[in-house]
Design a protein around this motif. Structure first.
Motif, short mmCIF file in Angstrom:
data_model
loop_
_atom_site.label_atom_id
_atom_site.label_comp_id
_atom_site.label_asym_id
_atom_site.label_seq_id
_atom_site.Cartn_x
_atom_site.Cartn_y
_atom_site.Cartn_z
N ARG A 51 -3.41 -1.68 -9.79
CA ARG A 51 -3.23 -0.23 -9.84
C ARG A 51 -2.99 0.22 -11.28
O ARG A 51 -3.57 1.22 -11.73
CB ARG A 51 -2.04 0.17 -8.95
N GLU A 89 1.80 11.55 -15.26
CA GLU A 89 1.86 11.31 -13.81
C GLU A 89 2.54 9.96 -13.55
O GLU A 89 2.28 8.97 -14.25
CB GLU A 89 0.45 11.31 -13.23
N THR A 118 -0.24 -4.19 -7.33
CA THR A 118 0.31 -3.16 -8.20
C THR A 118 -0.17 -3.33 -9.65
O THR A 118 -0.33 -2.35 -10.37
CB THR A 118 1.84 -3.19 -8.16
N ALA A 129 10.21 7.81 3.20
CA ALA A 129 8.93 8.18 2.59
C ALA A 129 8.32 9.40 3.26
O ALA A 129 7.44 10.05 2.68
CB ALA A 129 7.96 6.99 2.67
N THR A 186 9.94 15.82 -0.73
CA THR A 186 10.32 15.29 -2.04
C THR A 186 11.51 16.04 -2.64
O THR A 186 12.32 15.45 -3.35
CB THR A 186 9.13 15.36 -3.01
N MET A 229 0.83 -1.20 0.00
CA MET A 229 0.00 0.00 0.00
C MET A 229 0.87 1.26 0.00
O MET A 229 0.59 2.21 -0.74
CB MET A 229 -0.93 0.00 1.23
N LEU A 230 1.92 1.25 0.81
CA LEU A 230 2.80 2.42 0.85
C LEU A 230 3.51 2.64 -0.49
O LEU A 230 3.76 3.77 -0.89
CB LEU A 230 3.83 2.26 1.97
N SER A 231 3.84 1.54 -1.16
CA SER A 231 4.54 1.66 -2.44
C SER A 231 3.67 2.31 -3.51
O SER A 231 4.18 2.86 -4.48
CB SER A 231 5.03 0.28 -2.91
N LEU A 232 2.35 2.24 -3.33
CA LEU A 232 1.45 2.90 -4.28
C LEU A 232 1.51 4.41 -4.13
O LEU A 232 1.36 5.15 -5.10
CB LEU A 232 0.02 2.41 -4.07
N PHE A 233 1.73 4.88 -2.88
CA PHE A 233 1.76 6.32 -2.62
C PHE A 233 3.17 6.88 -2.64
O PHE A 233 3.37 8.07 -2.87
CB PHE A 233 1.10 6.62 -1.27
N HIS A 234 4.16 6.01 -2.39
CA HIS A 234 5.56 6.43 -2.41
C HIS A 234 6.36 5.44 -3.26
O HIS A 234 7.24 4.74 -2.75
CB HIS A 234 6.13 6.49 -1.00
#
Length: 398
Positions: free
Chosen positions: A368, A352, A365, A196, A200, A150-155
């Motif tokens: 996604r 994006e 993923t 994370a 940025t 889940m975190l890899s989707l946002f970061h």
């Protein structure tokens, strides 16, 4: 009884006759190791936290048996602790049970059958704890895997390195003879947590090898502390959080935290993560090469020299090409769990970032990518590296 070598018995007692008796009783079926002081026994437990039973005398040189057993609880939580001593006072018994959290208390004048009965009870207790721990580790590993996905989707940029470093860490662990790799794998998977949370612009400058201001360098250096702060409320990850806290510490004493351990006093897992993380940043997209290791040698004092040599020998042995994988171009509908993205995946019109290159694909993923393709469109075909063995390595170990 278990096969010899499967379970470790530690005896901490300066009395050589006690060492001899316990060795004769148990060495046919178990690995018995004896020490005469708490210091060497403690160091052994740091290297072998899966020790099954610990025998300790009350008057143990180096700090006493009660303090030693209390330390054992932290270093080898699944070990059954037995206090074996000539002291028979109520105070000694109370200290052993209440402060040292001993599983059992035996007087040295006890008979052989009493020792054997205590040993069998302790061994059964250890096996029960080990079984519970195994179940807990599988459950926690599954939860961490879901969290990382889940975190890899946002970061995506922060977490894309974990799959590659995890596989490298397992190869190094095998070369080092490490049989228990759960903490190492958890540490690798959770290592980008602090990163994370960073701004940025700092990460972008760092990855582009641009100079950072003093304040920016301080913020970047404290990423391991942020990771520890996030994990410290999960008791089962206490040791993992400490490994990550020290993963920015150089072998020569440089890095974060200041006044931290130096050299071999830095935990092995911390040294491995430090080396592999820096190697990942120095490597091209298709993995580490000779030039990447040459780049590390510029600051060679920051790395464990033996670990650096082992890592170089293990990872460069696979070059120039891994025959077990191939590079292909395919559309999203043809992706498989276990594929590794070669390039960044971006939307068709707004560009994006959807997933970063180097990402190990999972069912989550891939979904996604499908969702983004339906709503914003994704530039296709995608280049992936596909292993000839089906299935994701993360899925196999979960």
């Amino acid at each position: 009884m278990a096969e010899k070598g499967n379970e470790i018995i530690l005896v901490a007692d300066p009395d050589l006759s006690v060492q001899s008796v316990l060795t004769k009783l148990f060495s046919d079926d178990h690995a018995v190791t004896c020490f005469s002081d708490s210091g060497t026994a403690t160091q052994f437990l740091k290297d072998y936290p899966n020790t099954a039973i610990v025998f300790s005398c009350y008057h143990l040189p180096g700090g006493g048996g009660v303090a030693f057993l209390k330390e054992c609880e932290a270093l080898a939580p699944q070990a059954a602790r037995i206090m074996l001593t000539g002291e028979s006072s109520k105070n000694a018994v109370k200290e052993a049970l209440n402060l040292g959290h001993a599983f059992m208390y035996l007087e040295k004048s006890c008979q052989r059958n009493e020792i054997l009965a205590a040993f069998e009870a302790a061994l059964s207790h250890h096996r029960h704890l080990a079984k519970e721990r195994a179940i807990l580790e599988r459950t926690l590993a599954g939860s961490v895997k879901m969290l990382i996905e889940m975190l890899s989707l946002f970061h995506p940029e922060a977490f894309r390195r974990t799959s590659a470093i995890r596989q490298q860490a397992l190869k190094i662990a095998k070369q080092l003879g490490l049989k228990k790799t759960w903490e190492l794998e958890m540490a690798v998977m959770l290592s980008p947590l602090g990163e994370a949370m960073l701004p940025t612009q700092i990460l972008s400058k760092f990855r582009a090898a641009r100079s950072l201001g003093e304040q920016e360098r301080e913020i970047l250096a404290r990423a391991p502390q942020q990771t520890r702060d996030l994990l410290q409320n999960i008791p089962q990850l206490n040791r993992v959080s400490e490994y990550l806290f020290l993963s920015g510490r150089g072998y020569d004493g440089s890095g974060f935290p200041e006044n931290g351990p130096i050299g071999q006093d830095i935990p092995l897992i911390s040294r491995i993560i430090k080396l592999l993380t820096d190697l990942w940043y120095a490597s091209p997209e298709n993995g580490p090469d000779a030039a990447a290791f040459e780049a590390l040698l510029i600051n060679r004092r920051q790395y464990d020299p033996r670990l650096l040599e082992i890592t170089k020998a293990v990872l460069l042995k696979e070059l120039p090409h891994d025959p077990k994988s191939k590079f292909i171009q395919c559309h999203i509908r043809s992706l498989k769990p276990g594929d590794v993205l070669v390039d960044d995946v971006r939307t068709e019109t707004s560009f994006e970032l959807v997933l970063s290159g180097g990402h190990l694909l999972t069912p989550t993923t891939i979904r996604r990518l499908e969702n983004f393709n339906k709503t914003a469109g994704v530039r296709q075909p995608l280049r992936v590296r596909r292993s000839k063995t089906a299935g994701s390595p993360l899925e196999k170990s979960a």
